[in-house]
Design an enzyme around this catalytic site. Sequence first.
Site, PDB file in Angstrom:
ATOM      1  N   LYS A  70      96.832  38.778 -16.421  1.00  0.00           N
ATOM      2  CA  LYS A  70      97.810  39.044 -17.490  1.00  0.00           C
ATOM      3  C   LYS A  70      97.118  39.743 -18.669  1.00  0.00           C
ATOM      4  CE  LYS A  70     100.900  37.444 -14.873  1.00  0.00           C
ATOM      5  NZ  LYS A  70     101.592  36.197 -14.705  1.00  0.00           N
TER       6      LYS A  70
HETATM    7  C1  LIG Z   1     102.410  35.279 -13.797  1.00  0.00           C
HETATM    8  C2  LIG Z   1     103.857  34.995 -13.898  1.00  0.00           C
HETATM    9  C3  LIG Z   1     104.379  33.690 -13.934  1.00  0.00           C
HETATM   10  C4  LIG Z   1     103.541  32.468 -13.678  1.00  0.00           C
HETATM   11  O1  LIG Z   1     102.452  32.324 -14.501  1.00  0.00           O
HETATM   12  P1  LIG Z   1     101.155  31.513 -13.931  1.00  0.00           P
HETATM   13  O2  LIG Z   1     100.306  31.391 -15.146  1.00  0.00           O
HETATM   14  O3  LIG Z   1     100.559  32.341 -12.864  1.00  0.00           O
HETATM   15  O4  LIG Z   1     101.648  30.200 -13.434  1.00  0.00           O
HETATM   16  C5  LIG Z   1     105.737  33.531 -14.116  1.00  0.00           C
HETATM   17  N1  LIG Z   1     106.558  34.589 -14.246  1.00  0.00           N
HETATM   18  C6  LIG Z   1     106.109  35.851 -14.199  1.00  0.00           C
HETATM   19  C7  LIG Z   1     107.070  36.968 -14.363  1.00  0.00           C
HETATM   20  C8  LIG Z   1     104.747  36.104 -14.013  1.00  0.00           C
HETATM   21  O5  LIG Z   1     104.310  37.359 -13.936  1.00  0.00           O
END
Ligand SMILES: *Cc1c(COP(=O)(O)O)cnc(C)c1O
Length: 374
Positions: A186
């Site tokens: 991210k």
């Molecule tokens: C990455 C992501 C999540 C989940 O986040 P994690 O930290 O991996 O549990 C939820 N929604 C979207 C759109 C994502 O890209």
Amino acid sequence: MSELSMIPAARPVIGEEERVAVDRVLRSGMVAQGPEVAAFEVEFAAELVGGRTCVAVNSGTSGLHLGLLAAGVGPGDEVIVPSFTFAATANSVALTGATPVFADISADTFNLDPVSVAAAVSERTVAVMPVHLYGHPADMDGLAQVAQEHGLAVFEDAAQAHGATCGGRPVGSFGAFGMFSLYPTKNMTSGEGGMVSCADEEIARGVRLLRNQGMEAQYANEVVGLNNRMTDIHAAIGRVQLGKVGAWTAQRRANAAFLDEHLGQVAGVVTPAVREGCTHVYHQYTIRVDGASGAQRDEVVAALRAEHKVGCGVYYPTPNHELVSLARFAPAWELPVTARAAAEVISLPVHPSLSEGDLERVVEAVAAVVGAGA
Ligand SMILES: *Cc1c(COP(=O)(O)O)cnc(C)c1O
């Protein structure tokens, strides 16, 4: 071509400061949720969501799950979500015992279409949970209007959109709660982690209780909860990254502007739109191969990787309602814009570590492969 090195699709930037911060926590001997988490929550709130109360958890998925539970979502309720997203969005709804109901998206931003959301409302609908996909804000004005008409709550999956704004207001500051993921790919990371921004103290207290076995005072458990706490080790990494994410976003925008300028003229390529009044943080730079089938798009991806060593991704090749895990929630209606996006999209490298030479290679590769009609 063998001398070319692969340009990665994503690259977490973790430096000396993060290592020093982790070492500080390790030396303190106190590594579980503590003062680093508390400081990270306050700093994240000030930096990214206009001072709203933030509660840290061990993943973005946990953040959605606990936010929904704290908002009272459960069996018998329906929550409208996009199908064109990571499965965590609908998973978190299903895990509460509620039903995820899939609505279609707008073709320009890949985000929930308020018209489709309105058509999906039933007597059981309690909320709509847009995703700010790829870092572009969902249509919060349009969705607020539908929510108001039908008495729905709004929750935000801002996993991919740290710092994006809509009408000058940051994502994560619109809904009853908003969730940011801190997974390594991210826009900023804590290793694993999630941050829940809360509209009021009641939701915030609910998430705090649920992440810690339902306890505020030790061994005085008030509700049935989980252990979804963030550690001080992870928070220490996140605090350093929080100080860098603004500059990284600026670099992502500059990289996107370069790609826009040079890919805008390539026949068959549709570059990402930015709606008026919005700012995009380019978690992904996602093009459409206009009119491609999924198989044709996959050939383009294979050629970009194999012939040009350009790392790229497809987010997401299968709409959620077609996944084995979520097919039981498939709607009675078609989602044509979702189907087309799932067939056409390719996300190109846009991360802040790209050099100008890398960006030029990406442009040349896409022009050669798509322009050649692969
Ligand atoms: C990455 C992501 C999540 C989940 O986040 P994690 O930290 O991996 O549990 C939820 N929604 C979207 C759109 C994502 O890209």
